[in-house]
Structure formats: structure tokens, C-alpha cells
Design an enzyme around this catalytic site. Structure first.
Site, PDB file in Angstrom:
ATOM      1  N   HIS A 172       0.856  -1.176   0.000  1.00 32.60           N
ATOM      2  CA  HIS A 172       0.000   0.000   0.000  1.00 32.60           C
ATOM      3  C   HIS A 172       0.898   1.234   0.000  1.00 32.60           C
ATOM      4  O   HIS A 172       2.006   1.182   0.539  1.00 32.60           O
ATOM      5  CB  HIS A 172      -0.910   0.001   1.230  1.00 32.60           C
ATOM      6  CG  HIS A 172      -1.798  -1.199   1.319  1.00 32.60           C
ATOM      7  ND1 HIS A 172      -1.898  -1.973   2.451  1.00 32.60           N
ATOM      8  CD2 HIS A 172      -2.605  -1.777   0.402  1.00 32.60           C
ATOM      9  CE1 HIS A 172      -2.749  -2.973   2.239  1.00 32.60           C
ATOM     10  NE2 HIS A 172      -3.180  -2.878   1.003  1.00 32.60           N
ATOM     11  N   ALA A 219       4.894  -1.329   4.686  1.00 34.28           N
ATOM     12  CA  ALA A 219       5.318  -2.630   5.218  1.00 34.28           C
ATOM     13  C   ALA A 219       4.173  -3.627   5.198  1.00 34.28           C
ATOM     14  O   ALA A 219       4.051  -4.472   6.086  1.00 34.28           O
ATOM     15  CB  ALA A 219       5.908  -2.514   6.623  1.00 34.28           C
ATOM     16  N   HIS A 220       3.324  -3.514   4.183  1.00 30.83           N
ATOM     17  CA  HIS A 220       2.218  -4.454   3.969  1.00 30.83           C
ATOM     18  C   HIS A 220       2.500  -5.309   2.728  1.00 30.83           C
ATOM     19  O   HIS A 220       1.602  -5.584   1.940  1.00 30.83           O
ATOM     20  CB  HIS A 220       0.896  -3.705   3.778  1.00 30.83           C
ATOM     21  CG  HIS A 220       0.479  -2.895   4.961  1.00 30.83           C
ATOM     22  ND1 HIS A 220      -0.545  -1.972   4.908  1.00 30.83           N
ATOM     23  CD2 HIS A 220       0.928  -2.868   6.235  1.00 30.83           C
ATOM     24  CE1 HIS A 220      -0.694  -1.394   6.089  1.00 30.83           C
ATOM     25  NE2 HIS A 220       0.193  -1.931   6.918  1.00 30.83           N
ATOM     26  N   GLY A 221       3.732  -5.707   2.533  1.00 33.31           N
ATOM     27  CA  GLY A 221       4.102  -6.435   1.329  1.00 33.31           C
ATOM     28  C   GLY A 221       3.433  -7.795   1.233  1.00 33.31           C
ATOM     29  O   GLY A 221       3.192  -8.470   2.235  1.00 33.31           O
TER      30      GLY A 221
END
Length: 610
Positions: free
Chosen positions: A321, A541-543
Site C-alpha cells: 500500500h 510494510a504491507h508487502g
């Protein structure tokens, strides 16, 4: 639970990675079958009872350049990001993201999971099957009988230990400012379908103790008395070992010299008699596969690896995101976490004392009090422009539960202390929930696990990903300027509008601005704002997506049983399997992947009671 390896032992199950999904998987399996011999290998350190990981107010302690529990992966420079390289963070410690995240409790939309099942052919992965697993993990303290939330799971969800005046003012302003949307303090924004309601926001914090609700303290450390669990921290898994018919038989690892500086550099091999699970995350899992000879042939050969299985989807389809944080100066009476974030000893001592005695206060808080999932109204679609209109019609129009943005207020600055003068701040935070961009993550060396990745992120390469963030900046700026605690805009982190512009930055203010009308932005202002977005946006950090669960011919890496195509006895269990984006922070989805994986693995191993 042992922390010492037995290199002559054979394990039933080896888990390469100790993050969120892995912890749930291991905890559930051992609760049902304590005799199961499991080896968990984690690259980072333990987080057991460390303040930075159990005190919610200390969450920013992990986000430093020398962090021992977060690894930063540098992306390739991108013209769409003003020529920048981004340092993309991911958890590298026992618990993974659950131990270092912002503690935001955000659930995906029902349609996100339904797409996994209907569009990608993953039987049993739709919302109807996954909602019970979401509920299984949690105890939702704000409303114990909520139909889409759990009431007796190990992880606690609450509003945290303090409702700050920053969050209250945010909601008060939205009641008067945005008449087209509802403001409701007690609405549930995480029932998997509610959109466009400003409300208080829950967090992964135990409302009784004020502690972070993470995976290792609830699924792994409670297994201390079980001698059949071995957890090794500070180890890099190099590759999976196969026998002659492409069945996994174990794994190879080396000590991470950062945490074992005196250890030898020998490659150690450990055996698995039943199953190997790769759970090293969006950045780590494709690397283990590639070093094992599984992936795109050209990538493997460039790294000097002989291909075992051609699997073109490994490392492809990276998604995240796009995150925009805009700081504002706050009045001295603002209740913020800035003192804690600056490591001010007096602030920490005062907050820690309250936290230890009552489980309340700013140390039992994570700065987030209020927000909403934004979906554009009919009157706003024109503002987003023709390029977004096509995106709307192709993706959003027939999916009414999908938000375009998550927007909220944080009672602190997220900037490093050196970049923000001493004082109090609040931050307007926004991220796009379904960006168009797709990237890739690949290794560059056959053996050296610590060699930088070849990371391409492609953020903002499509204008349909830029204009929602422009809208978010304008919208949240109107809210911020109306809040009684507003004392100005931190100019270096706002667009540099012309001094003649009506949108120009107000650096200092004695209070809220008298703004009966919205700021009118000119074409030149919008040009400046676009450049600002490209220069400021970062990763959340929503990989996910680099080992996607979908058909092999569509670039899939695993099937609906999480089996890696082309080999046997090997599964992937983490956010890398997500075949499509989820419009939310990824913690809850990682948990449900762990719960689902535990059921799948238990069935295959003949274990009941999971």
C-alpha cells in the site's frame, strides 16, 4: 522448548521463518499434537518481554536505521518517486510484523477473500470459510458479541489505554466538516463491509494489561515446557534440501553473524521427515525458493543457480500500500506520544509507571485513535479525474465493500526526531488500499543470504494511484486546520505552494484557522501537489504476493493447499501467498493464513483438534 540445535536429530516439521503466520501454525499444531517434533528457524532475535515489543507506546523503537528487529530492503530508484530509492521495512524477529507493527487492527473486506476463492480457484479461501478463523484468533474487547469478531481467542483487541484529545477533536471536526459521511464513535469499521464512517479505531492491545497482542507471546513462548519444539533465532535459511524425486528432506542454514558474532560460517543441514514450510515473508520466502533452484530460469542462472523447477511466479507480483504521512504542529496540551518516541526519559518513566500499575495511559497506546475507510462518493468521482474513472469502473464499481483509502489521525509525529523541532505534533496518515502497481523481489547471489535483493516496487507509475493521495492530502488538511489543537503546518513536509497561492502553507497559528470554505487549489497547486506526493510517499510494510496462491499457468507458486508447484513436501505459509491485495493492514490476514495452514497441515499429518 529448546534453543539449541541437535544436528543429528530428525524433525517432523521444519519451519523456515518465525513470523506471524508461522507462529500461529506452530502454536496450533503443538497444542493439538505436543509430540510433534518441530524446528523453527528465524533470522532475527527473540522479542520475549522486551519493552519495545510489549509496550505499545514504544513501537517506534524498532523503526531506526540500526534496528535489530526490522530489516530494510532498498528498492531500485524510480522516476515515479522523484528518483528515490525506498527503504522498505519488514519485521525480522520472532513474531515478525506482529512484534513490530503499528498495532492497527484493520480487517480486510469480504470481497478480498472471495476473490481468492472465485477468481483464483482457491477452494476454501473465501470469506465464508475464513471469517470463523479470523474470529478464532481474537478476543474483541470493544464488543464481545460482535458477529464478525472473536470473543475467546488468544489475541486481544481494544481501544488501548487512552483516548487522546487529538482523536476526539478529529471526530468532532468531521461531524461538522463532512456532512456526506457519518461520524460514530462506537461504529465497527472492521466488520468486513462498513465504509465511510469516521470512528474510534481499535488496536492489537490487551485492554486489561495494556500489552501488545503479538504472536510469540501467545503462541510460541507458552510452549516453553514442550521439549519437542526447537526455536533457533539469528539463523539464515539458505535453501531447502531435496531427495532424488524432488521431495523435500530438510533445509540448510547458517548463523546470522549479527546475533552470533563468534559462530562459525559452516553451512548446517537439518532433516525433516514429513514436511518443510517456508514462512520467511514476502521478501524472504521467494529467496529461499530461488536459492533452492525454484523460480524463473533467467533469474536463477544470473545468480549462478542450476534450475530445479521452472516457476515463473516466484518473486513476481509484489504488492504493498502507498503510505502518506503529513505532520501538523499541535498545542502544548495535546496528548501525544512524541516524548516517548524521542526517548525522553521523563516521558517514558511517567508513562511506564502508569502502564505497569494500571495497564493504561500513553504507553498502552499506539498513537492511533480515529479514522475511516474512504470510498469516494458520487460527487467526489469527478474530482479524482478521468484516469481514476476507468479504474473505478474496472475495479471498484461493483464491489461496494472496497475502500479506496484508509485515513486516520496519529497523536504524534512519525518523523525521526532530528527532522522535527522539539514539540508536539499530530499526523494525518493515509494509504491507498488497492494500488495498481506490481513489482518484483529476486535474489542476486546463490549462497549469500544477506546480499541486497533486486527489488522493483513500481509505486505511483499509474496516475490512478496518485490522485487518491492528492485527494487524501486535501481532505485531511481541511480537518487538521479545523482542530482546536492545530498550531501550524510543518513546512518542510508539506508541498511548496507559491506564496501567492491560497493553498500556501501556514507555518504557525495560535489556533484553528477560520476556514468556512475549503481551500481552492489551482492547476499550478495541483502540479506542486503531484510532485510532493511522488517525493513523500513511502511503503507501509504491507508487502505481499511474491509466492502467489493461484494456478501455475497464471504465475502461481502454491496451490490452495499451500503446496509449491513442481515439488512435494514443501509449503509456503505467509503473506507472500496472497494472490490479490487486501484493503487493510496485513496482520489479521497473516493470522488467518496461519490458522488456515494449521488446519491444512494437521489434516495431512493426521492430527485432530486443531
Amino acid at each position: 522448548m529448546s534453543n539449541a540445535p541437535n544436528f543429528n536429530a530428525e524433525y517432523d516439521l521444519i519451519v523456515a521463518g518465525g513470523g506471524t503466520a508461522a507462529g500461529v501454525l506452530v502454536g496450533r499444531l503443538l497444542a493439538a499434537a505436543p509430540s510433534l517434533r518441530i524446528l523453527m528457524l528465524e533470522a532475527g532475535p527473540s522479542t520475549r518481554d522486551k519493552d519495545a515489543h510489549v509496550q505499545p507506546g514504544r513501537f517506534m523503537d524498532s523503526f531506526t536505521s540500526d534496528s535489530s528487529t526490522i530489516k530494510f530492503h532498498k528498492s531500485k530508484p524510480s522516476e515515479a518517486l522523484a528518483g528515490r530509492e525506498l527503504d522498505v521495512p519488514c519485521g525480522q524477529c520472532l513474531g515478525g510484523g506482529s512484534s513490530v507493527n503499528f498495532l492497527m487492527y484493520v480487517c480486510a473486506s469480504k470481497s478480498d477473500y472471495d476473490v481468492w476463492e472465485k477468481d483464483f480457484g482457491n477452494e476454501g479461501w473465501g470469506s465464508q470459510a475464513l471469517i470463523p478463523l479470523l474470529k478464532k484468533t481474537e478476543t474483541y474487547q470493544p464488543q464481545p458479541d460482535a458477529p464478525t469478531h472473536g470473543c475467546d481467542g488468544p489475541l486481544k483487541v481494544s481501544y488501548g489505554g487512552q483516548y487522546t484529545n487529538v482523536g476526539k477533536e478529529f471526530l468532532d471536526v468531521t461531524r461538522a466538516f463532512d456532512h456526506s459521511r457519518q461520524t460514530n464513535d462506537i461504529a465497527d469499521p472492521n466488520d468486513l463491509e462498513t465504509i465511510n464512517v469516521y470512528t474510534r479505531w481499535p488496536k492489537w492491545i490487551d485492554g486489561d494489561t495494556g500489552r501488545r497482542s503479538d504472536v510469540p507471546h501467545h503462541f510460541i513462548y507458552p510452549q516453553d515446557s514442550n521439549p519437542n519444539l526447537t526455536v533457533l533465532t539469528g539463523v539464515y535459511v539458505q535453501r531447502v534440501i531435496f531427495d532424488t524425486d524432488n521431495r523435500t528432506s530438510g533445509a540448510q542454514f547458517i548463523w546470522n553473524p549479527r546475533f552470533h558474532p563468534g559462530a562459525n560460517e559452516e553451512i548446517h543441514a537439518v532433516k525433516a521427515t514429513r514436511l518443510v514450510v517456508i514462512a520467511a515473508g514476502t521478501f524472504g520466502s521467494p529467496g529461499i525458493l530461488e536459492r533452492s533452484g525454484i523460480g524463473k530460469t533467467d533469474v536463477l542462472e544470473r545468480a549462478g543457480i542450476h534450475p530445479r523447477v521452472e516457476l515463473s511466479g516466484v518473486g513476481e507480483g509484489y504488492q504493498d500500500h502507498n503510505f502518506l504521512c503529513v505532520p501538523y504542529k499541535a498545542a502544548e496540551e495535546a496528548e501525544t506520544l512524541d516524548g516517548i518516541a524521542r526517548n525522553d526519559s521523563e516521558s517514558i518513566a511517567r508513562a511506564s509507571e502508569q502502564w505497569k500499575s494500571t495497564g493504561k495511559g500513553l504507553m498502552a497506546h499506539s498513537s492511533l485513535d480515529a479514522g475511516f475507510k474512504m470510498r469516494p462518493l458520487a460527487s467526489e468521482l469527478d474530482m479524482l479525474g478521468p484516469r481514476f474513472q476507468r479504474r473505478w469502473e474496472d475495479f471498484y464499481a461493483l464491489k461496494p465493500d472496497k475502500p479506496l483509502l484508509w485515513i486516520g489521525v496519529l497523536s504524534m509525529s512519525l518523523l525521526p526526531p532530528a527532522l522535527a523541532p522539539l514539540g508536539k505534533y499530530f499526523t494525518m496518515a493515509s494509504f491507498t488500499t488497492y494500488p495498481i502497481s506490481r513489482g518484483s523481489v529476486h535474489i542476486t547471489h546463490a549462497d549469500n543470504v544477506d546480499t541486497p535483493l533486486n527489488l522493483t516496487i513500481n509505486y505511483l507509475e499509474d496516475m490512478a494511484d496518485v490522485v487518491p493521495l492528492m485527494w487524501a492530502y486535501k481532505h485531511t488538511r481541511e480537518i487538521a486546520r479545523r482542530m482546536p489543537l492545530f498550531r501550524g503546518e510543518l513546512a518542510p513536509f508539506h508541498p511548496i505552494f507559491s506564496s501567492e497561492s491560497g493553498a500556501r502553507v501556514v507555518e504557525n497559528s495560535d489556533g484553528p484557522l477560520d476556514a468556512p470554505r475549503r481551500i481552492q487549489y489551482t492547476e499550478d497547486d495541483d502540479r506542486v501537489l503531484k510532485a510532493y506526493i511522488r517525493a513523500q510517499v513511502t511503503a507501509t510494510a504491507h508487502g505481499m504476493g511474491t509466492c502467489s496462491m493461484k494456478p501455475r499457468e497464471q504465475g502461481g507458486v502454491v496451490n490452495h493447499k499451500l503446496d509449491v508447484y513442481g515439488v512435494s513436501g514443501l509449503k509456503v505459509v505467509d503473506m507472500s501467498i496472497s494472490p490479490g491485495n487486501v484493503g487493510a493492514n496485513t496482520y489479521s490476514t497473516a493470522l488467518v493464513i496461519g490458522e488456515k495452514a494449521a488446519i491444512i497441515v494437521a489434516e495431512e499429518l493426521g492430527i485432530s483438534g486443531v
